[in-house]
Design an enzyme around this catalytic site. Structure first.
Site, short mmCIF file in Angstrom:
data_model
loop_
_atom_site.label_atom_id
_atom_site.label_comp_id
_atom_site.label_asym_id
_atom_site.label_seq_id
_atom_site.Cartn_x
_atom_site.Cartn_y
_atom_site.Cartn_z
N CYS A 39 76.83 -31.41 -31.13
CA CYS A 39 76.85 -30.04 -31.66
C CYS A 39 75.60 -29.71 -32.48
O CYS A 39 75.34 -28.55 -32.77
CB CYS A 39 78.10 -29.81 -32.48
SG CYS A 39 78.13 -30.71 -34.05
N ASP A 64 89.13 -31.17 -32.25
CA ASP A 64 88.66 -31.53 -30.92
C ASP A 64 87.86 -32.83 -30.94
O ASP A 64 86.96 -33.04 -30.12
CB ASP A 64 87.82 -30.40 -30.32
CG ASP A 64 86.60 -30.03 -31.18
OD1 ASP A 64 86.37 -30.69 -32.21
OD2 ASP A 64 85.88 -29.08 -30.81
#
Length: 306
Positions: free
Chosen positions: A236, A279
């Site tokens: 990310c 997640d």
């Protein structure tokens, strides 16, 4: 009787702050550890011993002011100054909250050059972070006249009375004073992230690709937050962890920017760290997405030396 240029002994010093209605500002300073006494009154008056009605009528040019006596071994003048600048609107002219008028102007009135230097340095830091012209006056104290008895300790005696200072700020000031000097010395990015919940750029921050063994600590308080053993590459662009060190972070619902998230903050000082999502790839199911700017890293080899 006017008070000015008074001598302070080694155990007590005195400072004068004008920040809108003196009721709330006095109550705020009363909650600071190291403040030994407060007096509300009128500073810089052109009229000797003015009454409240005269000040409100505008014929005295006095500013509602709080005289703060404090023990410098417990709280520094710089800490008091920074706390003051945080609780007022330092860019508002002759107004704080709903109170408008010359008597509500903001100011820090000094009794010697040492005080003046502290006040000026704090305002320079403020401008570095918020490039506007502050409305806070820095002037030599010309006079100070205590206000009428019923104004002294007003919110102690009338807890439900009018107060333009946020109640949360009054309740939190003891914790805030522990870290306020460190907070004001952060870089602009560190301050924006930890104090204003900003988000640093992905992939170009300090710890995104850091996987050396060690501990990540809160940049303000030094509180240990995450272990490198729990860090993983989520792709990310920010440091990611599947768990936090228990008891050192706090979770708060965050509905900003039209999203529903869980904010992660430092349990000790309240600094914004990032968010946690469900997640994660490990058995915890969590992905702590944390800003590098909110942390310092202590390599394991440095810890072993202690």
């Amino acid at each position: 009787m006017s008070e000015r240029n008074e001598h302070n002994d080694g155990n007590t010093q005195t400072a004068y702050f004008a920040g809108g209605c003196f009721w709330g500002l006095e109550r705020y300073f009363q909650n600071v550890d190291g403040v030994t006494d407060t007096t509300v009154g009128y500073a810089q008056s052109t009229v000797e011993s003015p009454a409240y009605e005269q000040v409100c009528a505008g014929g005295t040019d006095a500013a509602e002011t709080v005289k703060v006596e404090f023990n410098p071994a417990q709280v520094s003048l710089r800490t008091l100054t920074l706390l003051f600048l945080e609780v007022i609107d330092p860019f508002s002219v002759d107004q704080q909250g709903e109170d408008r008028g010359r008597q509500y102007r903001t100011g820090m009135f000094y009794t010697d050059e040492t005080q003046r230097a502290v006040y000026v340095a704090a305002l320079e830091q403020l401008v570095d972070r918020q490039p506007q012209r502050p409305a806070v006056l820095v002037e030599p104290l010309r006079n100070f006249y205590p206000a009428e008895a019923h104004h002294q300790d007003y919110l102690v005696n009338n807890p439900g009375g009018y107060c333009h200072v946020p109640i949360a700020a009054i309740a939190n000031v003891k914790r805030r004073q522990k870290y306020v000097e460190r907070i004001w010395d952060l870089t602009l990015e560190q301050f924006a992230v930890t104090q204003n919940a900003a988000t640093e750029r992905p992939f170009v921050n300090e710890y995104d690709e850091e996987f050396e063994p060690g501990i990540y600590v809160d940049i303000v308080s030094g509180e240990p937050l995450f272990s490198s053993r729990d860090k993983f590459d989520s792709g990310c662009g920010w440091p990611s962890f599947d768990k936090a060190i228990p008891g050192h972070v706090k979770f708060t619902p965050d509905f900003s920017h039209g999203m529903e998230r869980i904010e992660v903050t430092c349990a000790r000082c309240g600094s914004h760290l990032g968010h946690v999502f469900e997640d994660g790839p490990t058995e915890t199911g969590d992905r702590f997405c944390i800003n590098s700017a909110a942390m310092d890293f202590t390599p394991e080899k440095d810890t072993a030396k202690d």
